[in-house]
Design a protein around this motif. Structure first.
Motif, PDB file in Angstrom:
ATOM      1  N   ARG A 199       7.534 -19.468 -28.921  1.00 32.45           N
ATOM      2  CA  ARG A 199       8.334 -18.246 -28.923  1.00 32.45           C
ATOM      3  C   ARG A 199       9.721 -18.541 -29.493  1.00 32.45           C
ATOM      4  O   ARG A 199      10.260 -17.765 -30.294  1.00 32.45           O
ATOM      5  CB  ARG A 199       8.454 -17.705 -27.496  1.00 32.45           C
ATOM      6  N   VAL A 200      10.288 -19.691 -29.095  1.00 33.84           N
ATOM      7  CA  VAL A 200      11.600 -20.088 -29.611  1.00 33.84           C
ATOM      8  C   VAL A 200      11.518 -20.385 -31.106  1.00 33.84           C
ATOM      9  O   VAL A 200      12.408 -20.016 -31.876  1.00 33.84           O
ATOM     10  CB  VAL A 200      12.127 -21.318 -28.837  1.00 33.84           C
ATOM     11  N   VAL A 201      10.443 -21.046 -31.529  1.00 32.60           N
ATOM     12  CA  VAL A 201      10.249 -21.340 -32.954  1.00 32.60           C
ATOM     13  C   VAL A 201      10.213 -20.043 -33.763  1.00 32.60           C
ATOM     14  O   VAL A 201      10.849 -19.932 -34.824  1.00 32.60           O
ATOM     15  CB  VAL A 201       8.958 -22.144 -33.193  1.00 32.60           C
ATOM     16  N   LEU A 202       9.488 -19.056 -33.254  1.00 36.72           N
ATOM     17  CA  LEU A 202       9.386 -17.773 -33.956  1.00 36.72           C
ATOM     18  C   LEU A 202      10.748 -17.076 -34.021  1.00 36.72           C
ATOM     19  O   LEU A 202      11.139 -16.557 -35.076  1.00 36.72           O
ATOM     20  CB  LEU A 202       8.363 -16.875 -33.260  1.00 36.72           C
ATOM     21  N   ILE A 203      11.472 -17.083 -32.909  1.00 38.93           N
ATOM     22  CA  ILE A 203      12.785 -16.442 -32.872  1.00 38.93           C
ATOM     23  C   ILE A 203      13.735 -17.098 -33.874  1.00 38.93           C
ATOM     24  O   ILE A 203      14.440 -16.417 -34.630  1.00 38.93           O
ATOM     25  CB  ILE A 203      13.377 -16.500 -31.452  1.00 38.93           C
ATOM     26  N   PHE A 204      13.730 -18.426 -33.913  1.00 39.57           N
ATOM     27  CA  PHE A 204      14.626 -19.128 -34.833  1.00 39.57           C
ATOM     28  C   PHE A 204      14.200 -18.941 -36.284  1.00 39.57           C
ATOM     29  O   PHE A 204      15.050 -18.863 -37.174  1.00 39.57           O
ATOM     30  CB  PHE A 204      14.686 -20.617 -34.470  1.00 39.57           C
ATOM     31  N   THR A 205      12.905 -18.847 -36.529  1.00 43.24           N
ATOM     32  CA  THR A 205      12.434 -18.629 -37.895  1.00 43.24           C
ATOM     33  C   THR A 205      12.880 -17.269 -38.408  1.00 43.24           C
ATOM     34  O   THR A 205      13.445 -17.149 -39.508  1.00 43.24           O
ATOM     35  CB  THR A 205      10.905 -18.739 -37.966  1.00 43.24           C
ATOM     36  N   LEU A 206      12.648 -16.238 -37.608  1.00 39.31           N
ATOM     37  CA  LEU A 206      13.054 -14.892 -38.009  1.00 39.31           C
ATOM     38  C   LEU A 206      14.578 -14.770 -38.068  1.00 39.31           C
ATOM     39  O   LEU A 206      15.128 -14.153 -38.981  1.00 39.31           O
ATOM     40  CB  LEU A 206      12.483 -13.864 -37.029  1.00 39.31           C
ATOM     41  N   GLY A 207      15.253 -15.376 -37.095  1.00 34.97           N
ATOM     42  CA  GLY A 207      16.710 -15.311 -37.076  1.00 34.97           C
ATOM     43  C   GLY A 207      17.336 -16.009 -38.276  1.00 34.97           C
ATOM     44  O   GLY A 207      18.323 -15.524 -38.838  1.00 34.97           O
ATOM     45  N   THR A 208      16.752 -17.132 -38.675  1.00 35.86           N
ATOM     46  CA  THR A 208      17.244 -17.847 -39.856  1.00 35.86           C
ATOM     47  C   THR A 208      17.086 -17.002 -41.109  1.00 35.86           C
ATOM     48  O   THR A 208      18.004 -16.918 -41.945  1.00 35.86           O
ATOM     49  CB  THR A 208      16.489 -19.174 -40.026  1.00 35.86           C
ATOM     50  N   PHE A 209      15.934 -16.356 -41.239  1.00 36.15           N
ATOM     51  CA  PHE A 209      15.711 -15.471 -42.385  1.00 36.15           C
ATOM     52  C   PHE A 209      16.736 -14.344 -42.414  1.00 36.15           C
ATOM     53  O   PHE A 209      17.333 -14.049 -43.464  1.00 36.15           O
ATOM     54  CB  PHE A 209      14.296 -14.892 -42.329  1.00 36.15           C
TER      55      PHE A 209
ATOM     56  N   LEU B 283      15.879 -23.704 -42.750  1.00 34.78           N
ATOM     57  CA  LEU B 283      14.885 -23.895 -41.698  1.00 34.78           C
ATOM     58  C   LEU B 283      14.603 -25.359 -41.383  1.00 34.78           C
ATOM     59  O   LEU B 283      14.359 -25.701 -40.213  1.00 34.78           O
ATOM     60  CB  LEU B 283      13.576 -23.194 -42.071  1.00 34.78           C
ATOM     61  N   TRP B 284      14.609 -26.237 -42.392  1.00 38.92           N
ATOM     62  CA  TRP B 284      14.198 -27.617 -42.120  1.00 38.92           C
ATOM     63  C   TRP B 284      15.050 -28.299 -41.061  1.00 38.92           C
ATOM     64  O   TRP B 284      14.492 -28.869 -40.098  1.00 38.92           O
ATOM     65  CB  TRP B 284      14.154 -28.425 -43.417  1.00 38.92           C
ATOM     66  N   PRO B 285      16.398 -28.283 -41.130  1.00 38.66           N
ATOM     67  CA  PRO B 285      17.177 -28.904 -40.052  1.00 38.66           C
ATOM     68  C   PRO B 285      16.931 -28.249 -38.691  1.00 38.66           C
ATOM     69  O   PRO B 285      16.932 -28.922 -37.658  1.00 38.66           O
ATOM     70  CB  PRO B 285      18.637 -28.704 -40.505  1.00 38.66           C
ATOM     71  N   THR B 286      16.709 -26.942 -38.710  1.00 37.58           N
ATOM     72  CA  THR B 286      16.430 -26.234 -37.455  1.00 37.58           C
ATOM     73  C   THR B 286      15.107 -26.704 -36.870  1.00 37.58           C
ATOM     74  O   THR B 286      15.003 -26.951 -35.654  1.00 37.58           O
ATOM     75  CB  THR B 286      16.376 -24.716 -37.701  1.00 37.58           C
ATOM     76  N   TYR B 287      14.098 -26.851 -37.711  1.00 37.15           N
ATOM     77  CA  TYR B 287      12.805 -27.341 -37.246  1.00 37.15           C
ATOM     78  C   TYR B 287      12.889 -28.777 -36.750  1.00 37.15           C
ATOM     79  O   TYR B 287      12.276 -29.139 -35.734  1.00 37.15           O
ATOM     80  CB  TYR B 287      11.760 -27.228 -38.356  1.00 37.15           C
TER      81      TYR B 287
ATOM     82  N   PHE C 147      25.070 -24.136 -42.558  1.00 38.25           N
ATOM     83  CA  PHE C 147      23.624 -24.264 -42.737  1.00 38.25           C
ATOM     84  C   PHE C 147      22.976 -25.072 -41.622  1.00 38.25           C
ATOM     85  O   PHE C 147      21.813 -24.847 -41.289  1.00 38.25           O
ATOM     86  CB  PHE C 147      23.331 -24.919 -44.095  1.00 38.25           C
ATOM     87  N   ALA C 148      23.714 -26.027 -41.069  1.00 39.29           N
ATOM     88  CA  ALA C 148      23.128 -26.932 -40.077  1.00 39.29           C
ATOM     89  C   ALA C 148      23.351 -26.474 -38.640  1.00 39.29           C
ATOM     90  O   ALA C 148      22.878 -27.130 -37.710  1.00 39.29           O
ATOM     91  CB  ALA C 148      23.709 -28.333 -40.261  1.00 39.29           C
ATOM     92  N   PHE C 149      24.044 -25.352 -38.444  1.00 40.52           N
ATOM     93  CA  PHE C 149      24.392 -24.954 -37.079  1.00 40.52           C
ATOM     94  C   PHE C 149      23.175 -24.524 -36.269  1.00 40.52           C
ATOM     95  O   PHE C 149      23.242 -24.415 -35.047  1.00 40.52           O
ATOM     96  CB  PHE C 149      25.452 -23.851 -37.089  1.00 40.52           C
TER      97      PHE C 149
ATOM     98  N   ALA D 138      24.432 -35.362 -28.117  1.00 39.22           N
ATOM     99  CA  ALA D 138      24.933 -35.997 -29.341  1.00 39.22           C
ATOM    100  C   ALA D 138      23.899 -35.953 -30.460  1.00 39.22           C
ATOM    101  O   ALA D 138      24.259 -35.858 -31.641  1.00 39.22           O
ATOM    102  CB  ALA D 138      25.327 -37.447 -29.045  1.00 39.22           C
ATOM    103  N   LEU D 139      22.610 -36.002 -30.112  1.00 37.10           N
ATOM    104  CA  LEU D 139      21.567 -35.953 -31.128  1.00 37.10           C
ATOM    105  C   LEU D 139      21.656 -34.679 -31.968  1.00 37.10           C
ATOM    106  O   LEU D 139      21.406 -34.703 -33.174  1.00 37.10           O
ATOM    107  CB  LEU D 139      20.178 -36.026 -30.482  1.00 37.10           C
ATOM    108  N   ALA D 140      22.010 -33.577 -31.323  1.00 42.48           N
ATOM    109  CA  ALA D 140      22.117 -32.303 -32.036  1.00 42.48           C
ATOM    110  C   ALA D 140      23.212 -32.376 -33.088  1.00 42.48           C
ATOM    111  O   ALA D 140      23.043 -31.900 -34.219  1.00 42.48           O
ATOM    112  CB  ALA D 140      22.410 -31.171 -31.053  1.00 42.48           C
ATOM    113  N   TRP D 141      24.335 -32.982 -32.732  1.00 47.64           N
ATOM    114  CA  TRP D 141      25.453 -33.081 -33.675  1.00 47.64           C
ATOM    115  C   TRP D 141      25.157 -34.103 -34.774  1.00 47.64           C
ATOM    116  O   TRP D 141      25.660 -33.980 -35.893  1.00 47.64           O
ATOM    117  CB  TRP D 141      26.736 -33.421 -32.927  1.00 47.64           C
ATOM    118  N   LEU D 142      24.333 -35.103 -34.445  1.00 50.34           N
ATOM    119  CA  LEU D 142      23.917 -36.059 -35.472  1.00 50.34           C
ATOM    120  C   LEU D 142      23.069 -35.360 -36.531  1.00 50.34           C
ATOM    121  O   LEU D 142      23.249 -35.588 -37.740  1.00 50.34           O
ATOM    122  CB  LEU D 142      23.131 -37.202 -34.831  1.00 50.34           C
TER     123      LEU D 142
END
Length: 288
Positions: free
Chosen positions: A46-56, A28-32, A149-151, A166-170
């Motif tokens: 809403r996106v934060v919630l979706i990514f949190t549940l999806g990561t789990f 979760l940390w890199p995603t956040y 893990f970082a995707f 490019a920031l995303a890939w960094l």
């Protein structure tokens, strides 16, 4: 019947590592970080919630696939000897259906998001599903795990902005080095068993230089995160978060330098605090 159902659900929960949330937190940390940076500190909740549940869900599915891939090895490793497959508590069919169900629910979660996010979920799924099998032939499978893990980082940018700059890939690159660092410390716990059963890990590949390799990967991670701060114009709070992370990482050196199993595992778990202080600094920097 009730007792049988209860036992089965318990085994499924164990297979999904519900009793060990550290893996989800480290994902979760890199995603956040990416969600906050891509939205200039104000992500769509809403996106934060979706990514949190999806990561789990995807982490749980990954754990199931990992145990399926290691089903012939776990019984011979001290740390994994009590996992459901090692105990004969679940079948191959159950594990495959469970992992597919978890991945399907995760996919359904992101359906409201844009097409680019949906498209990027395909390589994310491929990486998560294939990582466990890289331990058979790839000398540093932790590097592959790091990308998996970082995707969530490029996917977060895609969801928030419709682009993957490019920031995303960094962030992905920095997080991959971080993953190699903490998962090598984790692999140091199983070195004797992994030698015996023939599984490849970075801890074995780095050999006597494993401690140095862990600290070097941490250093590259911090360097890339500092560069990220410069590129995004972050201030004192972000810098303070990185400084706190450096202190925490420095403390990990004293845990892993003697290669004691218990202390290496402690060092692995302590990376949750590293991710948390960086996120806290980032969030405060945008907030204040």
């Amino acid at each position: 019947m009730t007792a049988t159902l209860h036992t089965r659900l318990y085994n499924y929960a164990h297979l999904m590592r519900l009793h060990k949330p550290i893996g989800t937190l480290l994902l979760l940390w890199p995603t956040y970080w990416a969600l906050w940076i891509s939205a200039n500190g104000h992500p769509d909740w809403r996106v934060v919630l979706i990514f949190t549940l999806g990561t789990f869900l995807m982490r749980s599915a990954g754990c199931v696939i990992n145990d399926y891939a290691d089903r012939h090895f776990d019984a011979h490793v001290e740390r994994t000897a009590q996992r459901p497959f090692a105990r004969g508590a679940v079948t191959e069919r159950e594990a495959l259906l469970l992992s597919a169900g978890l991945a399907l629910v995760a996919f359904l979660l992101i359906l409201p998001l844009n097409g680019l996010t949906l498209l990027m979920s395909l390589p994310a799924l491929f990486l998560a599903a294939t990582y466990p099998f890289t331990k058979r032939f790839f000398p540093v499978p932790q590097a592959y795990l790091g990308i998996a893990f970082a995707f969530g980082a490029p996917m977060a940018f895609a969801a928030q902005t419709g682009t993957v700059p490019a920031l995303a890939w960094l962030i992905l690159c920095a997080s991959a080095f971080w993953t190699v660092a903490y998962d090598t410390a984790y692999a140091m716990v199983d070195k004797p068993d992994d030698i015996k059963i023939g599984i490849k890990t970075s801890a074995l590949t780095f050999g006597d230089h494993d401690v140095s390799a862990v600290m070097l990967c941490h250093a590259v991670f911090i360097g890339l995160m500092a560069w990220l701060g410069v590129l995004t114009g972050r201030g004192i709070f972000y810098a303070a978060g990185l400084l706190a992370a450096v202190v925490l990482i420095g403390m990990q050196y004293f845990d892993i330098r003697d290669r004691d199993r218990a202390r290496c595992f402690k060092a692995f778990n302590d990376n949750n605090r590293v991710g948390a202080v960086i996120f806290a600094g980032l969030a405060l920097d945008y907030l204040l």
